[in-house]
Structures are given as structure tokens and as C-alpha cells.
Design a protein around this motif. Structure first.
Motif, PDB file in Angstrom:
ATOM      1  N   GLN A 198       0.791  -1.226   0.000  1.00 43.84           N
ATOM      2  CA  GLN A 198       0.000   0.000   0.000  1.00 43.84           C
ATOM      3  C   GLN A 198       0.824   1.277   0.000  1.00 43.84           C
ATOM      4  O   GLN A 198       0.396   2.288  -0.550  1.00 43.84           O
ATOM      5  CB  GLN A 198      -0.927   0.011   1.229  1.00 43.84           C
TER       6      GLN A 198
ATOM      7  N   THR B 261       2.580   6.959  -1.929  1.00 42.97           N
ATOM      8  CA  THR B 261       1.695   5.948  -2.520  1.00 42.97           C
ATOM      9  C   THR B 261       2.490   5.085  -3.492  1.00 42.97           C
ATOM     10  O   THR B 261       3.539   5.497  -4.002  1.00 42.97           O
ATOM     11  CB  THR B 261       0.530   6.607  -3.271  1.00 42.97           C
TER      12      THR B 261
ATOM     13  N   SER C 139      -0.774  -2.405  -6.451  1.00 45.07           N
ATOM     14  CA  SER C 139      -2.099  -2.999  -6.630  1.00 45.07           C
ATOM     15  C   SER C 139      -2.633  -2.762  -8.038  1.00 45.07           C
ATOM     16  O   SER C 139      -3.367  -3.592  -8.577  1.00 45.07           O
ATOM     17  CB  SER C 139      -3.074  -2.437  -5.601  1.00 45.07           C
TER      18      SER C 139
ATOM     19  N   ASN D 285       0.496  -3.896   9.881  1.00 46.58           N
ATOM     20  CA  ASN D 285       0.247  -2.448   9.853  1.00 46.58           C
ATOM     21  C   ASN D 285       1.129  -1.707  10.836  1.00 46.58           C
ATOM     22  O   ASN D 285       0.794  -0.617  11.301  1.00 46.58           O
ATOM     23  CB  ASN D 285      -1.232  -2.165  10.170  1.00 46.58           C
TER      24      ASN D 285
ATOM     25  N   PRO E 238      -7.198   0.873   6.342  1.00 46.43           N
ATOM     26  CA  PRO E 238      -7.372   1.376   4.979  1.00 46.43           C
ATOM     27  C   PRO E 238      -8.694   2.116   4.784  1.00 46.43           C
ATOM     28  O   PRO E 238      -8.734   3.117   4.074  1.00 46.43           O
ATOM     29  CB  PRO E 238      -7.311   0.099   4.130  1.00 46.43           C
TER      30      PRO E 238
ATOM     31  N   TYR F 265      -9.047   5.834   3.605  1.00 46.93           N
ATOM     32  CA  TYR F 265      -9.832   6.023   2.373  1.00 46.93           C
ATOM     33  C   TYR F 265     -10.870   7.130   2.558  1.00 46.93           C
ATOM     34  O   TYR F 265     -11.023   8.018   1.713  1.00 46.93           O
ATOM     35  CB  TYR F 265     -10.506   4.704   1.985  1.00 46.93           C
TER      36      TYR F 265
ATOM     37  N   GLU G 148      -6.032   7.384  -5.965  1.00 46.03           N
ATOM     38  CA  GLU G 148      -5.162   6.911  -4.882  1.00 46.03           C
ATOM     39  C   GLU G 148      -5.988   6.180  -3.815  1.00 46.03           C
ATOM     40  O   GLU G 148      -5.583   5.126  -3.306  1.00 46.03           O
ATOM     41  CB  GLU G 148      -4.427   8.098  -4.242  1.00 46.03           C
TER      42      GLU G 148
ATOM     43  N   LEU H 235      -5.687   2.233  -2.757  1.00 42.19           N
ATOM     44  CA  LEU H 235      -5.476   1.876  -1.350  1.00 42.19           C
ATOM     45  C   LEU H 235      -6.402   0.731  -0.943  1.00 42.19           C
ATOM     46  O   LEU H 235      -5.985  -0.253  -0.321  1.00 42.19           O
ATOM     47  CB  LEU H 235      -5.726   3.111  -0.476  1.00 42.19           C
TER      48      LEU H 235
ATOM     49  N   ALA I 250      -5.462  -2.558  -2.740  1.00 41.00           N
ATOM     50  CA  ALA I 250      -4.308  -3.220  -2.135  1.00 41.00           C
ATOM     51  C   ALA I 250      -4.716  -3.985  -0.879  1.00 41.00           C
ATOM     52  O   ALA I 250      -4.239  -5.093  -0.629  1.00 41.00           O
ATOM     53  CB  ALA I 250      -3.230  -2.185  -1.811  1.00 41.00           C
ATOM     54  N   ALA I 251      -5.597  -3.403  -0.099  1.00 44.45           N
ATOM     55  CA  ALA I 251      -6.051  -4.078   1.125  1.00 44.45           C
ATOM     56  C   ALA I 251      -6.835  -5.342   0.806  1.00 44.45           C
ATOM     57  O   ALA I 251      -6.786  -6.326   1.540  1.00 44.45           O
ATOM     58  CB  ALA I 251      -6.901  -3.122   1.954  1.00 44.45           C
TER      59      ALA I 251
END
Length: 839
Positions: free
Chosen positions: A216, A230, A234, A278, A331, A335, A359, A363, A366-367
Motif C-alpha cells: 500500500q 503511494t 495494486s 500495519n 485502509p 480512504y 489513490e 489503497l 491493495a487491502a
């Protein structure tokens, strides 16, 4: 220049209670943190918001030089980064993939304790060779050109869980692999799966010391701040995973999109960083010169002014240090902050709004890449955020007049929003009160209406769509009105807009047919007839080809004939069949779809074939459609002809073509043999209602293309007890060259047809059957007597006339019956003896 947003990716922060100054540290497993100092390793439990708790400590045999966590039973590859001195006279160079093996740098694999049988599976693969040239216009120190933070980041496509004997193991398939490395002032991110490609270049605002790459983010530490950038991992992985990305079905922000810095967080004295889950593990250490002389136990400083000097290991009393755990926020939380931030750009209609929303979308993507690591609630929340982000991006591309406005379509599709919801949230009114419909929204609505969505717009929204296309795309208006989604449009409203169209620039026939359809909807048959009469039939067929939905629509996966099609079935069936045939010729409708259309239109069950469908099949044979398998079409027609004949079932409507029409128009229908007509005429009780089906079946059998053997198993319902069935059976046997059996059948059932049959069929190599089969068979039946004796006698005379011409006198005598009456055969013998002198 990297754009900087003042967002908040970092959350809670806590201090790790280490007893000794950390030299090496790493995270791993579910919640473990390992810290090494000298020959001692401490382990800590890192669990959510709770304080970091010591778990255990152990000593090693020597000083810890490297510390890494590995899952049990998982083998790892080791990467090594070597930095050669720069030669200023050499130019920068980049070699990608296998070309990098030409760099001249040799790499040799060396076994370090691996079992011999495993070493054969290891090999060297060259990915990248890159040579940098420093800027000689500046005074550059050696520390400013040293590489650091080499990292390979795999992203897996997670498979299903498989049960082992002891535990559940998760199978993973490598989806994408990324390579990152950095200079003090710039970082490089490459994708290295199918080919090696440079994805992103990161320009740091100040000299970096270390960086870690995650799916991420890219986290970079300088001496006095923590930077969060960033990444495009992903975006690249999504394209590897899903072939429908970058189509009208799905979209994803491009890999080439500029990266940005989400935050630069002040953090004094940063020296080292690592990452797991994380958590960011940060080592801070103040410059010894900035620390007062103390001999007590070291005091941990929360933040102190640092320097850019090299990391050293000073005496405990000379420096302050801390090891921090900094969590990144969830995330979804980040977001939401990014979406709120993007609203500042919303009214300005700039690319910045799209960039920040993209972006945010990446994000969430990717999660979701490792969704099996998420709790069900977390996954559901992420999926909802993903759909919401697609809706936001759809809004942007529909609202902004950009070269990528077509992306509104796939993003709206991925959002799960209905067409009505999109239309409701669209903002059509400008600041000056006027209305403007941007091409992104037009593109989305146009495609959605073409895709037969199972959604019917309200009358109000349908009217809004008509108004929209009248202003923005008037040529598309007839097509738009034919969409099933526009079913609720007021026909008066539609007619008013259609009447305003200037048809000089595009096909007027399409406007005419759309008006005719709307007139039917209004119940105005006079207007409908006037519109349909304004063009010749073939031009009307062309109009239906331009817009098939005037006749055929789909709702919930089912074929639905339109009101116009139902009207044409009763008033102009020939036009309807010709139009459907035209659609097939132009690949606008498939064979099975056409069959279903006529069955539904005529209200027949799946097993009942309406005459209009038979008319279509006959038209297909005449047209010679390339996609129609000929024998399959023959089978359809013959099966229907046979079924009707066996059931004595007349067609439900008058056939569009007679057998004579088909023989004249289609080479597959042959001329019916003359003896068949004699055979049929012998049945004075024949039902005239099905004679056309019989003639068409006989004509197909007499044609040059029909595979007779394929129909034999299906002749069983057609009884030989009646003349119609008998004619078909004898025709098929004749085509199969079973002449002797046919002679026996005709002599028994219809002697008057035997001579026409023999004249037509017993030719060339089959001519011998006149005297080898027919002559002795007639003599035998005459001798036996019976009510057909006169017919047999007449046929015998005809046969003797033919045989007398064909054979020499000696051969003729040999084929005559020994017990025959000489006076009866004498005229034929005299003719046979004199024919030589006559010729």
C-alpha cells in the motif's frame, strides 16, 4: 515534483521496552517483534492498541549481524545489493531482463548448508542492471550516491484453504513481484514478473536513510521525518489478475499515474525502519554531541534534533535512543479521509480530484489483495468502500470533459449502482443555470442502454434521457428509444423529439421505423401504416438490421418480441421473416435466438414449430447463410414436414412459399420425379391440406444436397399404408439405390407407376434390371393372376418393348419365360431380329 497531501496515514504510537540499545530488529508472524543487541535477542508481543509486552529473551553464539523472520517450512531466497564505485566518465546505463546478464558482472551461487538435492532447484535469474552517474556539477560525497533498501515485494493470488494433518495451510500463487531500491535522494520501483519494467520514480524532498515498501505504501525515513508515499503495486497486480481490467467491464487507475506523498511526519533522529502488517518499527537515536554528559542509565528521548551522520554504536552513556511502534490506520479510515479531502477539488473540475480518488481506490484494492487475512467484517467494509470509490470515480469521469471520460462506464459498472441511481446523482446544471451533458455520462448511458440491462427507467428519468440525447447525441435517439430500459417512455414525448430530428445526416428509415413503433404504442394504426408505407420493403429490412431491438429484445436473459414484431406477424409476415433473415446475415442474431423468437412470438411450446419458423428455415436455405450447417437445416425442415404428415396437421398459418416457389428459387429443392406424381395421383382420397408439406419433402429428397441416410431413422412415424408415406419411403430407397425393393413395392402397391419409375430410374448401369428384375417379376405376377392382372399385362408389354430394343435376339430369347405363349412374344421377337437391318 511529487505532490504532497496533508493526510494522516499514521495512527497510534508506543515505545518498545528494550533493555539494550537495538542494533537489529524485525517483525514477523502474527504479532512478534524481535530486537537484537550484541549477542542477545529480545522478543515482544505487538497486539493492537495494547502496550508492547516482553515475551522472552535468548542469547546467540555470536554477535547478531542480520535478523530476519521466516515462516516454518517456507524457504526464502536471499538478495544481495553490491554498490560499485562510480566512474564519472561512464554514462548511465539500464539493462532489463536477460539483457542485464551482458553487464559483465558475474554472479555465482554458493551453497550455504542447503541439502545437495535442493540446490539443483536454485538458479540465477538476471533482472536488472543499472549504472548511475552522479551530478558532477555538485560537490558529491560518497554517502550521497550509495544504494540502500533493496527489497523484493511479492503479491500473491490467494487460493483456497487446504487441510493438512496438523493445521490449515494457505496455498499462495505468485501474482506479481516488485523490486525496489533507493539512492539517498531518489527511489526506483520496478515490476519484474513477465518482464522488467520501471513503474515509479520517487524524488525525496531531502536525503533518505532507509525505505520499506509495502503493497500500500512506500515509507521513507530521513534524519528528521517519516515520509509516506503511494505505490502502484495494486494497479499492476490487478491487471495481472483480471484480464477484464482496461475494458468496458472493469477499470483500474493506470500504473503510470504520478505517485504522491500522503504525509511527511516530523520525527527527530530516525536511524532505521522495518515493517510488518500495519506496524512500522522505528529506531531513533540522538546525536551524541546534543546529549548532556551523564553517567546514569540512559534516558530515552521522545524526540531530539538529529544529524545526517552515519549510524554508530556509541557508549550507552553518550546517546539517547528509542524504539517505536507506529501503526498505520485502517485502509477504510484513510480512504474516507482521502475522499473528504478530494471534495475540495470537486467544484473546480480538475485532474486533482481524479488523482486523489484514484489513490483512494488503489489503497482499498491493495487491502483486498490479501482478503483472506481480513476478518469478515473488515472484508465487507472494504468491499463497500471499493464499490463506493468506483462510484466516485465514475462521477468524476462522467462530470469532467477529459480524454478518459469513457472510464465512467466501467467504474459505474464496478460500483454496483443502477442506471437510475447514476442518473439521479448526476449534476447537469451549470453555475449559469444552463444544462450541459458531458461525454462521459453520455457514453455510460448509451452503452448501458445497449447492454439490455434488466432495469426499467421511470417515465421521468426516461424523458430526461431522451432530452439528454436530443441535445448531445441526436443521432442516437432512435437507438435509445428501442432499449428495453426505456419501456416506460411516454410515446407522445418520444414522438415529439423524433419529429424534431433532421434526418438528412443519417438514416431516415430508422427514424421512420421508430415512429411506427411509437404510433403502435399510442394505438394510432393510421399513423403506423403511413410510416410503414413511406419506404419499400427492402429498405424497411435495412432499418431493422440497423436496430434489431425494434423487433427483438432481451429481458432477464429471455427473448421478448416487441409490439411491432407482433403486429407484423399478423399484417406483414413476409417482411418479418425477411428482416430476421437479414439480422442473421449480418450477425445481429444467432440461429437459436431466431428460433426462440418465432416460438415466443407465435405463442408455441418448445416442441411446437410455428409455420413462420418453417418459413424462416426455408428462407435460410434459399439465402445460403454461411453460418447455417446445411444438414442441420435439412433435418429441421424434414422433421417438421414428416411430423405434420404423420399427424395430418396443417400449418398454423399460410406458408409464404409453395413447393414450386422453392424449386424455382433454391437449388437444394430438386424437381420431383415424374413417377412420384403418378403415384400420388393414384390416391383419390389424399388430404389436400398437407400436400404442400409432402411436395416440399419430396423435393428436398430429390435435391442434390440431401443426405438420405440421415433421415431414414426418422421416417418411422410416416406410415407406408398411405400413398403419401409410401412415396417418401420409395424415394429414399431409390436414392439409396435399392431398386429391386422399390420395384417389388410399386408392383404390389401401385403397378401403374412401375413403368414411369423404370423409365426414370433404370438407366445406364441399372438398365439390366429391366430384363433381370422387372420382366421376370411381371411374368410371375401375370401367371399368378389377380385383380391387377391387366395392369401387369400392360406393364409387361411396355417392358418387352424396351428389352427388345436393348438386347440382341439370342439374349432376348434367353430372358423370355420358357412357358410363355409364343404368339404373345412373337411381335417383339420379330422387331428384335429386324432392328439390326433397320439400323
Amino acid at each position: 515534483m511529487v505532490q504532497l497531501y496533508n493526510l494522516h496515514p499514521f495512527g497510534s504510537q508506543q515505545v518498545v521496552p528494550c533493555k539494550l540499545e537495538p542494533e537489529r530488529f524485525c517483525g514477523g508472524g502474527r504479532d512478534a517483534l524481535f530486537v537484537a543487541a550484541g549477542c542477545k535477542v529480545e522478543a515482544f508481543a505487538v497486539t493492537g492498541q495494547e502496550l508492547c509486552q516482553p515475551r522472552c529473551a535468548f542469547s546467540t553464539l555470536g554477535r547478531v549481524l542480520c535478523l530476519a523472520y521466516s515462516e516454518a517450512d517456507v524457504s526464502h531466497e536471499t538478495l544481495q545489493l553490491e554498490s560499485d564505485d562510480f566512474v564519472i566518465c561512464q554514462k548511465p546505463m539500464e539493462l532489463l531482463g536477460e539483457k542485464s546478464s551482458q553487464s559483465g558482472v558475474s554472479v555465482t551461487l554458493e551453497s550455504t548448508g542447503l541439502a545437495d538435492e535442493k540446490t539443483k532447484y536454485y538458479h540465477v535469474q538476471h533482472l536488472l542492471y543499472k549504472r548511475f552517474a552522479p551530478d558532477i556539477s555538485l560537490c558529491v560525497f560518497s554517502d550521497d550516491v550509495k544504494l540502500h533498501s533493496l527489497q523484493l515485494l511479492p503479491i500473491y493470488q490467494t487460493g483456497s484453504l487446504t487441510s493438512g494433518r496438523k493445521k490449515l495451510s494457505q496455498e499462495k500463487e505468485l501474482l506479481s513481484l516488485f523490486c525496489f531500491f533507493s539512492l539517498p535522494h531518489v527511489g526506483y520501483l520496478y515490476m519484474v514478473v513477465k518482464s522488467v519494467e520501471l513503474m515509479s520514480v520517487y524524488q525525496y524532498p531531502e536525503k533518505s536513510q532507509q525505505a520499506v515498501l509495502t503493497p500500500q505504501f512506500l515509507h521513507v525515513i530521513a534524519s528528521n521525518n517519516l515520509q509516506c508515499f503511494t505505490v502502484r503495486c495494486s494497479a499492476a497486480a490487478a491487471r495481472e489478475e483480471d484480464p477484464y481490467v482496461d475494458t468496458t467491464l472493469k477499470a483500474c487507475p493506470p500504473v503510470s499515474m504520478d505517485v504522491c506523498a500522503l504525509r511527511i511526519q516530523l520525527f527527530i533522529g530516525l536511524k532505521s525502519i522495518c515493517h510488518f502488517k500495519n506496524h512500522l518499527i522505528l529506531l531513533t537515536k540522538a546525536d551524541p554531541e546534543a546529549i548532556p554528559e551523564r553517567r546514569e542509565s540512559p534516558k530515552r528521548l521522545l524526540s531530539r534534533k538529529g544529524t545526517s551522520g552515519k549510524l554508530k554504536t556509541p557508549p550507552v552513556a553518550e546517546a539517547g535512543w528509542n524504539l517505536y511502534i507506529v501503526d498505520t490506520i485502517s485502509p477504510v479510515q484513510l480512504y474516507k479521509e482521502m475522499v473528504d479531502y478530494s471534495n475540495t477539488y470537486k467544484t473546480a473540475k480538475t485532474q486533482s480530484c481524479i488523482h486523489l480518488l484514484s489513490e483512494a481506490h488503489l489503497l482499498v484494492r491493495a487491502a483486498l489483495m490479501d482478503a483472506n487475512q481480513l476478518e469478515p467484517g473488515e472484508k465487507a467494509e472494504l468491499l463497500e468502500a471499493f464499490k463506493e470509490s468506483c462510484g466516485h470515480l465514475g462521477d468524476c469521469y462522467s462530470r469532467l470533459d477529459t480524454q478518459h471520460s469513457h472510464l465512467a462506464l466501467p467504474y459505474y459498472k464496478m460500483s454496483g449502482l443502477s442506471m437510475a441511481e447514476v442518473l439521479t446523482r448526476a449534476d447537469w446544471v451549470l453555475e449559469d443555470g444552463s444544462q450541459k451533458y458531458e461525454r462521459g455520462l453520455i457514453f455510460y448511458i448509451n452503452h448501458s442502454l445497449y447492454e439490455n440491462l434488466d432495469e426499467e427507467l421511470s417515465e421521468e428519468l426516461a424523458a430526461k434521457v431522451v432530452q439528454m440525447f436530443h441535445v448531445a447525441e441526436p443521432k442516437q435517439l432512435p437507438h435509445i428509444l428501442c432499449s428495453p430500459s426505456m419501456k416506460n417512455i411516454n410515446p407522445l414525448t418520444a414522438m415529439s423529439y423524433l419529429s424534431k430530428l433532421d434526418t438528412s445526416g443519417f438514416s431516415s428509415i430508422l427514424v421512420t421505423l421508430t415512429k411506427a413503433a411509437m404510433a403502435l404504442k399510442m394505438g394510432d394504426l393510421d399513423m403506423h401504416r403511413n410510416e410503414m408505407k413511406s419506404h419499400p420493403e427492402m429498405k424497411l429490412v435495412c432499418g431493422f438490421i440497423l436496430e434489431p431491438r425494434l423487433l427483438i429484445q432481451q429481458r432477464k436473459g429471455q427473448i421478448v418480441p416487441t409490439e411491432l414484431a407482433a403486429h407484423l406477424k399478423d399484417t406483414q409476415p413476409g417482411l418479418l421473416v425477411a428482416s430476421v433473415l437479414g439480422l442473421q446475415k449480418n450477425n445481429k442474431i444467432g440461429i437459436e435466438e431466431a428460433d426462440s423468437f418465432f416460438k415466443v412470438l407465435c405463442g408455441k411450446d418448445e416442441d411446437i414449430i410455428p409455420q413462420l419458423l418453417v418459413d424462416l428455415w426455408e428462407a435460410q436455405l434459399i439465402a445460403g447463410l454461411p453460418d447455417v450447417v446445411l444438414q442441420e437445416l435439412f433435418f429441421k425442415l424434414t422433421s417438421q414436414y414428416i411430423w405434420r404428415l404423420s399427424k395430418r396437421q396443417p400449418p398454423d398459418t399460410i406458408p409464404l412459399r409453395t413447393s414450386e416457389d422453392l424449386i424455382n428459387a433454391c437449388s437444394h429443392y430438386g424437381l420431383i420425379c415424374p413417377w412420384v406424381n403418378v403415384l400420388i395421383s393414384s390416391d383419390s382420397l389424399a388430404d389436400k391440406s398437407y400436400t404442400e408439406d409432402l411436395s416440399k419433402l419430396q423435393s428436398l429428397i430429390c435435391g442434390p444436397s440431401f443426405d438420405i441416410a440421415s433421415i431414414i431413422p426418422f421416417l418411422e412415424p410416416l406410415s407406408e399404408d398411405n400413398i403419401a408415406g409410401l412415396s417418401v419411403h420409395v424415394l429414399c430407397q431409390t436414392r439409396l439405390k435399392e431398386y429391386e425393393q422399390c420395384i417389388d413395392t410399386l408392383l404390389e402397391r401401385c403397378p401403374e407407376a412401375i413403368i414411369p419409375y423404370a423409365n426414370h430410374e433404370l438407366k445406364e448401369e441399372n438398365r439390366t434390371l429391366w430384363w433381370k428384375k422387372l420382366l421376370p417379376e411381371l411374368c410371375h405376377r401375370i401367371k399368378c393372376g389377380g385383380e391387377k392382372g391387366q395392369l401387369y399385362l400392360s406393364s409387361l408389354k411396355e417392358t418387352l418393348s424396351v428389352v427388345a430394343v436393348e438386347l440382341e435376339l439370342r439374349d432376348f430369347l434367353n430372358v423370355l419365360p420358357e412357358d410363355g405363349t409364343a404368339a404373345f412374344f412373337l411381335p417383339y421377337l420379330l422387331y428384335c431380329s429386324r432392328k439390326k437391318s433397320l439400323t
